[in-house]
Design a protein around this motif. Sequence first.
Motif, PDB file in Angstrom:
ATOM      1  N   LEU A  94      47.151  43.998  42.066  1.00 43.81           N
ATOM      2  CA  LEU A  94      47.450  43.655  43.461  1.00 43.81           C
ATOM      3  C   LEU A  94      48.964  43.516  43.619  1.00 43.81           C
ATOM      4  CD1 LEU A  94      44.670  40.914  43.885  1.00 43.81           C
ATOM      5  CD2 LEU A  94      44.581  43.275  44.717  1.00 43.81           C
TER       6      LEU A  94
ATOM      7  N   ALA B 116      47.099  42.891  59.355  1.00 46.18           N
ATOM      8  CA  ALA B 116      47.616  42.111  58.228  1.00 46.18           C
ATOM      9  C   ALA B 116      49.084  41.718  58.435  1.00 46.18           C
ATOM     10  CB  ALA B 116      47.460  42.898  56.924  1.00 46.18           C
TER      11      ALA B 116
ATOM     12  N   ARG C 131      44.184  42.606  38.547  1.00 46.53           N
ATOM     13  CA  ARG C 131      43.518  43.354  39.629  1.00 46.53           C
ATOM     14  C   ARG C 131      44.448  44.376  40.269  1.00 46.53           C
ATOM     15  NH1 ARG C 131      41.461  38.401  39.355  1.00 46.53           N
ATOM     16  NH2 ARG C 131      39.244  38.038  39.717  1.00 46.53           N
TER      17      ARG C 131
ATOM     18  N   ASN D  40      51.872  45.203  49.834  1.00 46.25           N
ATOM     19  CA  ASN D  40      51.660  46.448  50.585  1.00 46.25           C
ATOM     20  C   ASN D  40      52.625  46.515  51.770  1.00 46.25           C
ATOM     21  OD1 ASN D  40      50.431  45.076  52.838  1.00 46.25           O
ATOM     22  ND2 ASN D  40      48.586  44.835  51.568  1.00 46.25           N
ATOM     23  N   VAL D  41      52.452  47.526  52.605  1.00 43.15           N
ATOM     24  CA  VAL D  41      53.396  47.806  53.697  1.00 43.15           C
ATOM     25  C   VAL D  41      53.580  46.603  54.628  1.00 43.15           C
ATOM     26  CG1 VAL D  41      51.608  48.757  55.224  1.00 43.15           C
ATOM     27  CG2 VAL D  41      53.955  49.588  55.432  1.00 43.15           C
ATOM     28  N   ASP D  42      52.552  45.762  54.726  1.00 43.41           N
ATOM     29  CA  ASP D  42      52.591  44.671  55.690  1.00 43.41           C
ATOM     30  C   ASP D  42      53.299  43.420  55.187  1.00 43.41           C
ATOM     31  OD1 ASP D  42      51.128  45.983  57.739  1.00 43.41           O
ATOM     32  OD2 ASP D  42      49.294  45.695  56.576  1.00 43.41           O
TER      33      ASP D  42
ATOM     34  N   VAL E 119      44.159  30.858  46.959  1.00 42.68           N
ATOM     35  CA  VAL E 119      43.798  32.284  47.009  1.00 42.68           C
ATOM     36  C   VAL E 119      42.920  32.653  45.812  1.00 42.68           C
ATOM     37  CG1 VAL E 119      44.749  34.619  46.749  1.00 42.68           C
ATOM     38  CG2 VAL E 119      45.793  33.033  48.375  1.00 42.68           C
TER      39      VAL E 119
ATOM     40  N   ARG F 173      43.532  49.575  48.785  1.00 42.71           N
ATOM     41  CA  ARG F 173      42.433  50.381  48.246  1.00 42.71           C
ATOM     42  C   ARG F 173      42.965  51.491  47.335  1.00 42.71           C
ATOM     43  NH1 ARG F 173      37.440  51.595  50.144  1.00 42.71           N
ATOM     44  NH2 ARG F 173      37.209  49.353  50.283  1.00 42.71           N
TER      45      ARG F 173
ATOM     46  N   HIS G 161      43.360  45.476  58.012  1.00 40.84           N
ATOM     47  CA  HIS G 161      44.101  46.730  58.181  1.00 40.84           C
ATOM     48  C   HIS G 161      45.449  46.375  58.823  1.00 40.84           C
ATOM     49  CE1 HIS G 161      44.912  50.900  58.662  1.00 40.84           C
ATOM     50  NE2 HIS G 161      44.061  51.225  59.621  1.00 40.84           N
ATOM     51  N   GLY G 162      45.770  46.944  59.979  1.00 40.22           N
ATOM     52  CA  GLY G 162      47.101  46.725  60.581  1.00 40.22           C
ATOM     53  C   GLY G 162      47.353  45.292  60.990  1.00 40.22           C
TER      54      GLY G 162
ATOM     55  N   PRO H 253      42.311  42.320  60.776  1.00 42.93           N
ATOM     56  CA  PRO H 253      43.243  41.698  59.827  1.00 42.93           C
ATOM     57  C   PRO H 253      43.265  42.320  58.429  1.00 42.93           C
ATOM     58  CG  PRO H 253      41.420  40.217  60.302  1.00 42.93           C
ATOM     59  CD  PRO H 253      41.292  41.372  61.248  1.00 42.93           C
TER      60      PRO H 253
ATOM     61  N   TYR I 151      45.943  36.805  37.664  1.00 41.17           N
ATOM     62  CA  TYR I 151      44.950  37.094  38.713  1.00 41.17           C
ATOM     63  C   TYR I 151      45.356  38.366  39.455  1.00 41.17           C
ATOM     64  CZ  TYR I 151      42.197  36.932  42.985  1.00 41.17           C
ATOM     65  OH  TYR I 151      41.346  37.273  44.026  1.00 41.17           O
ATOM     66  N   PHE I 152      46.628  38.450  39.819  1.00 44.32           N
ATOM     67  CA  PHE I 152      47.108  39.582  40.621  1.00 44.32           C
ATOM     68  C   PHE I 152      47.374  40.812  39.753  1.00 44.32           C
ATOM     69  CE2 PHE I 152      47.881  35.784  43.035  1.00 44.32           C
ATOM     70  CZ  PHE I 152      47.371  36.138  44.274  1.00 44.32           C
TER      71      PHE I 152
ATOM     72  N   PHE J  96      52.941  48.725  64.548  1.00 48.78           N
ATOM     73  CA  PHE J  96      52.253  49.557  63.551  1.00 48.78           C
ATOM     74  C   PHE J  96      51.595  50.745  64.275  1.00 48.78           C
ATOM     75  CE2 PHE J  96      49.641  48.922  59.364  1.00 48.78           C
ATOM     76  CZ  PHE J  96      49.481  50.300  59.214  1.00 48.78           C
TER      77      PHE J  96
ATOM     78  N   LYS K 101      37.851  31.702  44.688  1.00 48.62           N
ATOM     79  CA  LYS K 101      37.070  32.610  45.538  1.00 48.62           C
ATOM     80  C   LYS K 101      36.290  31.864  46.627  1.00 48.62           C
ATOM     81  CE  LYS K 101      38.288  36.498  44.051  1.00 48.62           C
ATOM     82  NZ  LYS K 101      38.000  37.630  43.248  1.00 48.62           N
TER      83      LYS K 101
ATOM     84  N   GLY L 152      47.633  43.867  47.907  1.00 48.19           N
ATOM     85  CA  GLY L 152      46.431  44.636  47.571  1.00 48.19           C
ATOM     86  C   GLY L 152      46.305  45.879  48.427  1.00 48.19           C
TER      87      GLY L 152
HETATM   88  N1  CMC Z   1      44.277  38.394  47.746  1.00 47.60           N
HETATM   89  C1  CMC Z   1      43.469  37.924  46.760  1.00 47.60           C
HETATM   90  N2  CMC Z   1      42.576  38.678  46.113  1.00 47.60           N
HETATM   91  C2  CMC Z   1      42.484  39.965  46.482  1.00 47.60           C
HETATM   92  C3  CMC Z   1      43.299  40.522  47.479  1.00 47.60           C
HETATM   93  C4  CMC Z   1      44.223  39.670  48.121  1.00 47.60           C
HETATM   94  N3  CMC Z   1      45.023  40.138  49.083  1.00 47.60           N
HETATM   95  N4  CMC Z   1      43.006  41.834  47.636  1.00 47.60           N
HETATM   96  C5  CMC Z   1      42.032  42.089  46.755  1.00 47.60           C
HETATM   97  N5  CMC Z   1      41.718  40.967  46.039  1.00 47.60           N
HETATM   98  C6  CMC Z   1      40.744  40.852  44.937  1.00 47.60           C
HETATM   99  C7  CMC Z   1      39.322  40.826  45.456  1.00 47.60           C
HETATM  100  O1  CMC Z   1      38.912  39.514  45.698  1.00 47.60           O
HETATM  101  C8  CMC Z   1      38.584  41.474  44.314  1.00 47.60           C
HETATM  102  O2  CMC Z   1      38.476  40.529  43.289  1.00 47.60           O
HETATM  103  P1  CMC Z   1      37.151  40.497  42.332  1.00 47.60           P
HETATM  104  O3  CMC Z   1      37.182  41.809  41.605  1.00 47.60           O
HETATM  105  O4  CMC Z   1      37.345  39.305  41.471  1.00 47.60           O
HETATM  106  O5  CMC Z   1      35.978  40.376  43.253  1.00 47.60           O
HETATM  107  C9  CMC Z   1      39.544  42.559  43.840  1.00 47.60           C
HETATM  108  O6  CMC Z   1      40.843  42.050  44.162  1.00 47.60           O
HETATM  109  C10 CMC Z   1      39.337  43.912  44.496  1.00 47.60           C
HETATM  110  O7  CMC Z   1      39.387  43.729  45.906  1.00 47.60           O
HETATM  111  P2  CMC Z   1      38.547  44.548  46.979  1.00 47.60           P
HETATM  112  O8  CMC Z   1      38.278  43.687  48.158  1.00 47.60           O
HETATM  113  O9  CMC Z   1      37.375  45.216  46.328  1.00 47.60           O
HETATM  114  O10 CMC Z   1      39.594  45.682  47.384  1.00 47.60           O
HETATM  115  P3  CMC Z   1      39.453  46.685  48.603  1.00 47.60           P
HETATM  116  O11 CMC Z   1      40.031  47.965  48.139  1.00 47.60           O
HETATM  117  O12 CMC Z   1      38.074  46.695  49.169  1.00 47.60           O
HETATM  118  O13 CMC Z   1      40.402  46.021  49.723  1.00 47.60           O
HETATM  119  C11 CMC Z   1      42.316  45.388  50.939  1.00 47.60           C
HETATM  120  C12 CMC Z   1      41.707  46.413  49.967  1.00 47.60           C
HETATM  121  C13 CMC Z   1      43.672  45.904  51.384  1.00 47.60           C
HETATM  122  C14 CMC Z   1      41.406  45.248  52.181  1.00 47.60           C
HETATM  123  C15 CMC Z   1      42.456  44.037  50.220  1.00 47.60           C
HETATM  124  O14 CMC Z   1      43.337  44.135  49.133  1.00 47.60           O
HETATM  125  C16 CMC Z   1      42.902  42.910  51.154  1.00 47.60           C
HETATM  126  O15 CMC Z   1      42.059  42.295  51.808  1.00 47.60           O
HETATM  127  N6  CMC Z   1      44.240  42.615  51.246  1.00 47.60           N
HETATM  128  C17 CMC Z   1      44.747  41.636  52.164  1.00 47.60           C
HETATM  129  C18 CMC Z   1      44.851  42.239  53.554  1.00 47.60           C
HETATM  130  C19 CMC Z   1      45.994  43.225  53.656  1.00 47.60           C
HETATM  131  O16 CMC Z   1      47.119  42.964  53.238  1.00 47.60           O
HETATM  132  N7  CMC Z   1      45.706  44.379  54.295  1.00 47.60           N
HETATM  133  C20 CMC Z   1      46.710  45.433  54.503  1.00 47.60           C
HETATM  134  C21 CMC Z   1      46.396  46.674  53.723  1.00 47.60           C
HETATM  135  S1  CMC Z   1      47.740  47.846  53.644  1.00 47.60           S
HETATM  136  C22 CMC Z   1      48.069  48.439  55.200  1.00 47.60           C
HETATM  137  C23 CMC Z   1      46.954  48.540  56.152  1.00 47.60           C
HETATM  138  O17 CMC Z   1      45.898  49.116  55.863  1.00 47.60           O
HETATM  139  O18 CMC Z   1      47.138  48.077  57.259  1.00 47.60           O
END
Ligand code: CMC
Length: 389
Positions: free
Chosen positions: A322, A231, A320, A325-327, A256, A271, A228-229, A226, A316-317, A348, A259, A269
Amino acid sequence: TGKVTLDPGFANTAACQSKITYIDGEAGILRYRGYPIEELAAHSSFLEVSYLVIHGELPDSGQLKEFSEQLRANAALPAEMRAMLDAFPRDAHPMTLLASAVNTMAAFYADTVDPKDSEQVDRATILLLAKLPTIAAHIYRNSVGQPPLEPDDSLGYVEDFLRMTFGGLSGESELDALFVRAMDLLLILHADHEQNCSTATVRVVGSSQASLYGSVSAGVNALFGPLHGGANQAVLEMLEEIRDLGGDVDSYLAKVKDKESKTRLMGFGHRVYKNYDPRSKEIKGLAAQILDRQAEPDELFELALRLEAKALADPYFTDRKLYPNVDFYSGVIYRAMGFPTSMFTVLFALGRLPGWIAHWREQRLDPAARIARPRQLYTGHAKRSYSGS
Ligand code: CMC
C-alpha cells in the motif's frame, strides 16, 4: 459463452482492448498513448494532453490552436442552463450538481446525442470539454453566494477556469502563475487511468449506445464515491481529523490497522499499483513547491508527510504493498489554492473528462465491442412454491 468465473470487482477480467493508457502497476509506470506521464508533466499542457488522449497523437501547433479556439468559443452556458444551475439547492454537493448538469446537456444540445453520427460525437466532445469548467465554476460561485462569472475567451482554458472560480485572479502575480501551472499539471496527471471505476462506468453505459452526455454523467457519479475520486476530499478530512486530535499519527495508524474500526488510510492503496503511484510522486513535488511559497508552514502537508513516512515503515502497509496514490497529496494543493474540500472531486472530474471521452469514442469504433452484460453465480433459494407445502 463458456465457463462463468467469479471475479468480484473485475480484478482479473479484461473487458476490452485499448490503445489509450498503459499502466505497469508493479513498476509504477503510467503512459498516455505511449508517452510517459513524467515527460508530459514536464513539457506538455492539459489541452495538448486532452487532444493526445482523445485523438491518439499530439496535436501540431495548428491543430492545438484550432482545438483551443473551439473550446474557448463554446465555453459560455446558455441562459436556460445557468437558470437551471441557479435553481439547484445552494448547499448541495457540487458533484451531484455536476453530474446533473452534464446529463442535461443531452437536453440542451439534443442535436449532438446520436452515438452513430461522427459529427455529432465530435461536437459533443467539444461542448463537454468547453463547458465543464464553466459549469464547475458556476456551481462553486453559487455555493459560496457569489455571482457566477462568464467565461473570457481571451484567456487560456485553465487560467479562465481559475478566474471564473475565484474572480480576482490577475494572472500577473507569481503565485497566480504558479497556481495556473499547478492546476494544469494536476489536470494532466488525472487525464486518464485506463479501466478505473468511472471510466469502466462510462464504457458500460456507452455500450448500450447511450449518449456521450449520459455516459459521462454516470462517470461523474461513479467518481464521486470515497473509494474512487471522492478520496481526495476524504484525505483532507482525515488530515483535519488527525490535526484536531493533536496530530497523533501513530494512534490513527493503529486505528487503520485494526480491521474492526473499518477505517482506511485514505489516499493509500490501489487496485493496480503495488508500488508508488507515479502521479503521487509528481504531486508531492508540486505540493512542496507551492507550500514553500506560503508565509506559514502548512500543517496538513507536514502531517501528510509524517503519515506517509510512518506508513511506509510499517509492515501492515509494506506487506500489502500500500503506497500513496494520486489523491494523497492533491488535496493539500487544492486547499492552498483556496478550493473548499467539496470541490476537490470536481477538479478530478475536469481532469478525467478527456479520458472518459476517449474511452467512449474508442469503444464506439471497436468492432469487437458488445453491450456490457456481466454474468453472475446465483446463490439464492432453489425453487420454492408460493402456495407452500
Ligand atoms: N488502508 C488500510 N488498509 C487498506 C487500504 C487502506 N487505504 N487499502 C487496502 N487495504 C488493505 C485491505 O484492508 C486488505 O487487507 P486484508 O488483505 O488484510 O484484507 C488489503 O489491503 C487489500 O485491499 P483491497 O480492499 O482488497 O484492495 P482493492 O484493490 O479492492 O481496493 C482501493 C483498492 C483503492 C479501493 C483501496 O486501497 C482503498 O480503499 N484505498 C483508500 C481509498 C483511496 O485512496 N482511493 C483512491 C484510489 S486511487 C484514485 C482513484 O481511484 O480515485
